[in-house]
Write a protein that holds these residues in place. Structure first.
Motif, short mmCIF file in Angstrom:
data_model
loop_
_atom_site.label_atom_id
_atom_site.label_comp_id
_atom_site.label_asym_id
_atom_site.label_seq_id
_atom_site.Cartn_x
_atom_site.Cartn_y
_atom_site.Cartn_z
N THR A 58 2.39 -3.02 -9.60
CA THR A 58 2.79 -1.73 -10.16
C THR A 58 2.27 -1.58 -11.59
N GLY A 59 2.30 -2.67 -12.33
CA GLY A 59 1.77 -2.65 -13.70
C GLY A 59 0.30 -2.28 -13.73
N ILE A 60 -0.45 -2.84 -12.78
CA ILE A 60 -1.88 -2.51 -12.70
C ILE A 60 -2.06 -1.03 -12.35
N LEU A 61 -1.27 -0.58 -11.41
CA LEU A 61 -1.35 0.84 -11.03
C LEU A 61 -1.04 1.75 -12.21
N LYS A 62 -0.01 1.38 -12.99
CA LYS A 62 0.33 2.19 -14.16
C LYS A 62 -0.85 2.31 -15.10
N HIS A 63 -1.53 1.18 -15.33
CA HIS A 63 -2.71 1.22 -16.21
C HIS A 63 -3.78 2.14 -15.65
N LYS A 64 -3.96 2.08 -14.35
CA LYS A 64 -4.97 2.94 -13.72
C LYS A 64 -4.60 4.41 -13.89
N ILE A 65 -3.32 4.71 -13.73
CA ILE A 65 -2.88 6.10 -13.88
C ILE A 65 -3.07 6.57 -15.32
N ILE A 66 -2.73 5.70 -16.27
CA ILE A 66 -2.89 6.07 -17.67
C ILE A 66 -4.37 6.30 -17.99
N ASP A 67 -5.23 5.41 -17.47
CA ASP A 67 -6.67 5.59 -17.67
C ASP A 67 -7.15 6.91 -17.10
N HIS A 68 -6.62 7.21 -15.91
CA HIS A 68 -7.02 8.46 -15.28
C HIS A 68 -6.61 9.65 -16.14
N THR A 85 -6.41 -0.09 -7.66
CA THR A 85 -5.39 -1.06 -8.07
C THR A 85 -5.56 -2.38 -7.31
N LEU A 86 -5.74 -2.28 -6.00
CA LEU A 86 -5.89 -3.50 -5.21
C LEU A 86 -7.16 -4.25 -5.57
N LEU A 87 -8.22 -3.47 -5.81
CA LEU A 87 -9.47 -4.10 -6.20
C LEU A 87 -9.32 -4.85 -7.53
N ALA A 88 -8.71 -4.16 -8.50
CA ALA A 88 -8.51 -4.80 -9.80
C ALA A 88 -7.59 -6.02 -9.68
N ALA A 89 -6.61 -5.92 -8.81
CA ALA A 89 -5.68 -7.03 -8.62
C ALA A 89 -6.41 -8.24 -8.05
N ILE A 90 -7.26 -7.99 -7.08
CA ILE A 90 -8.00 -9.09 -6.46
C ILE A 90 -8.91 -9.75 -7.50
N GLN A 91 -9.52 -8.91 -8.32
CA GLN A 91 -10.44 -9.45 -9.33
C GLN A 91 -9.71 -10.21 -10.43
N SER A 92 -8.46 -9.86 -10.66
CA SER A 92 -7.78 -10.52 -11.79
C SER A 92 -6.63 -11.41 -11.33
N LYS A 93 -6.66 -11.82 -10.06
CA LYS A 93 -5.51 -12.56 -9.54
C LYS A 93 -5.34 -13.93 -10.20
N GLY A 110 0.80 -1.23 0.00
CA GLY A 110 0.00 0.00 0.00
C GLY A 110 0.83 1.27 0.00
N ASP A 111 1.84 1.33 0.88
CA ASP A 111 2.65 2.54 0.96
C ASP A 111 3.42 2.78 -0.33
N PHE A 112 3.98 1.71 -0.86
CA PHE A 112 4.72 1.85 -2.12
C PHE A 112 3.82 2.37 -3.24
N LEU A 113 2.66 1.73 -3.39
CA LEU A 113 1.75 2.12 -4.47
C LEU A 113 1.29 3.57 -4.30
N GLU A 137 9.06 7.87 -20.43
CA GLU A 137 10.26 7.30 -19.80
C GLU A 137 9.96 6.29 -18.69
N MET A 138 8.80 6.44 -18.04
CA MET A 138 8.49 5.49 -16.98
C MET A 138 7.65 4.34 -17.52
N ASP A 139 6.70 4.69 -18.38
CA ASP A 139 5.79 3.67 -18.88
C ASP A 139 6.25 3.13 -20.23
N GLY A 140 7.18 3.81 -20.85
CA GLY A 140 7.70 3.35 -22.13
C GLY A 140 6.69 3.42 -23.27
#
Lengths: 82, 202
Positions: B71-81, B49-57, B25-28, B154-157
């Motif tokens: 982190t990959g899931i979080l990146k997608h969420k940020i890009i969507d945002h 992110t955590l919700l999506a991770a649980i649903q797609s575990k 949690g803190d890292f994300l 540079e971060m998401d490539g």
């Protein structure tokens, strides 16, 4: 001969796309003769590397963790009661 | 809060999802905060992110570590945002302001007006916490869209045409120009705020 202004633009673009061969050669020629553009080129590559490892240093940037309230809220929301 | 280092090199199974908030949690949150500059929004991103991770575990293949996967899931969420955030296009203002910036850099013949010297042992800086503070400070001084573009690249490539779609209203040429200016500004900021300082002042 490319100007430094043109070369600096190409240095950045070379990080985002594959420049045509002829352009690459012109840039390389310019860099071989220009100390400042060469330093610029290295610094942009360094910048890329830095951003690449930024995720390993997020705690140095934001020492504050998630607040307890936020954790409770999230925990409730995702249904993992603690 | 203790920092949870990556558990094992390549775990093939996931740990208990109930522990993820405590473990990551803190890292994300810190990661999202750098990208979004808003603590409420960053908290929301952790939640999503955590919700999506649980649903797609069940789709987790164990190819990356658990932390990298999250982190990959979080990146997608940020890009969507970013894609959905209909922020006003401040490009024209920034553009006008930026032209002056570039005129400072080069003379009429396109020669540098400033000197750029090699940074000495830049890699050593990466181990310094105060370097990272200054780095992100420089990042946050960039106009918003410019910083977003730089990190998407540079971060998401992401490729420039994808960055156009995410930011909305830009041509690939706009994005190249924006990236070039972002890098130039970052370079200058790091130069003055970090590398030009005497080691004793840092």
């Amino acid at each position: 001969m490319l100007s430094c202004k043109e070369a600096s633009k190409l240095v950045s673009e070379s990080l985002d796309l594959r420049l045509p061969l002829k352009t690459r050669l012109r840039l390389r020629l310019h860099l071989s003769m220009c100390r400042i553009c060469t330093a610029y080129y290295r610094q942009l590559h360094f910048l890329r590397r830095v951003i690449g490892v930024l995720p390993d240093h997020v705690e140095a940037v934001n020492p504050e963790p998630l607040s307890e309230e936020a954790k409770q809220r999230i925990s409730k929301f995702i249904g993992s009661d603690k | 809060m203790s920092d949870h280092s990556e558990p094992g090199k390549s775990p093939t199974t996931l740990s208990d999802p109930a522990d993820w908030l405590e473990m990551y949690g803190d890292f994300l949150y810190r990661y999202a905060l750098i990208r979004l500059r808003d603590s409420m929004l960053a908290e929301d991103m952790v939640q999503e992110t955590l919700l999506a991770a649980i649903q797609s575990k069940d789709g987790y293949r164990g190819r990356s570590s658990e932390k990298t996967w999250l982190t990959g899931i979080l990146k997608h969420k940020i890009i969507d945002h970013l894609r959905n955030a209909q922020r006003e296009h401040a490009w024209t203002d920034e553009n006008a302001q930026e032209i002056d910036d570039l005129q400072d850099m080069f003379d009429a013949k396109g020669r540098w007006r400033i000197d750029i010297s090699q940074w000495s042992e830049p890699d050593l800086s990466l181990e310094r916490d105060d370097f990272w503070k200054i780095f992100v400070d420089c990042l946050q001084r960039l106009p918003r869209k410019m910083a977003d573009a730089l990190l998407l690249r540079e971060m998401d490539g992401l490729e420039t045409d994808t960055i156009c779609q995410v930011l909305g209203g830009y041509t690939t040429n706009n994005v190249w120009v924006m990236l070039s200016r972002a890098r130039m500004r970052m370079r200058r900021c790091l130069d003055t705020e970090w590398f030009e300082r005497e080691p004793g002042d840092r």
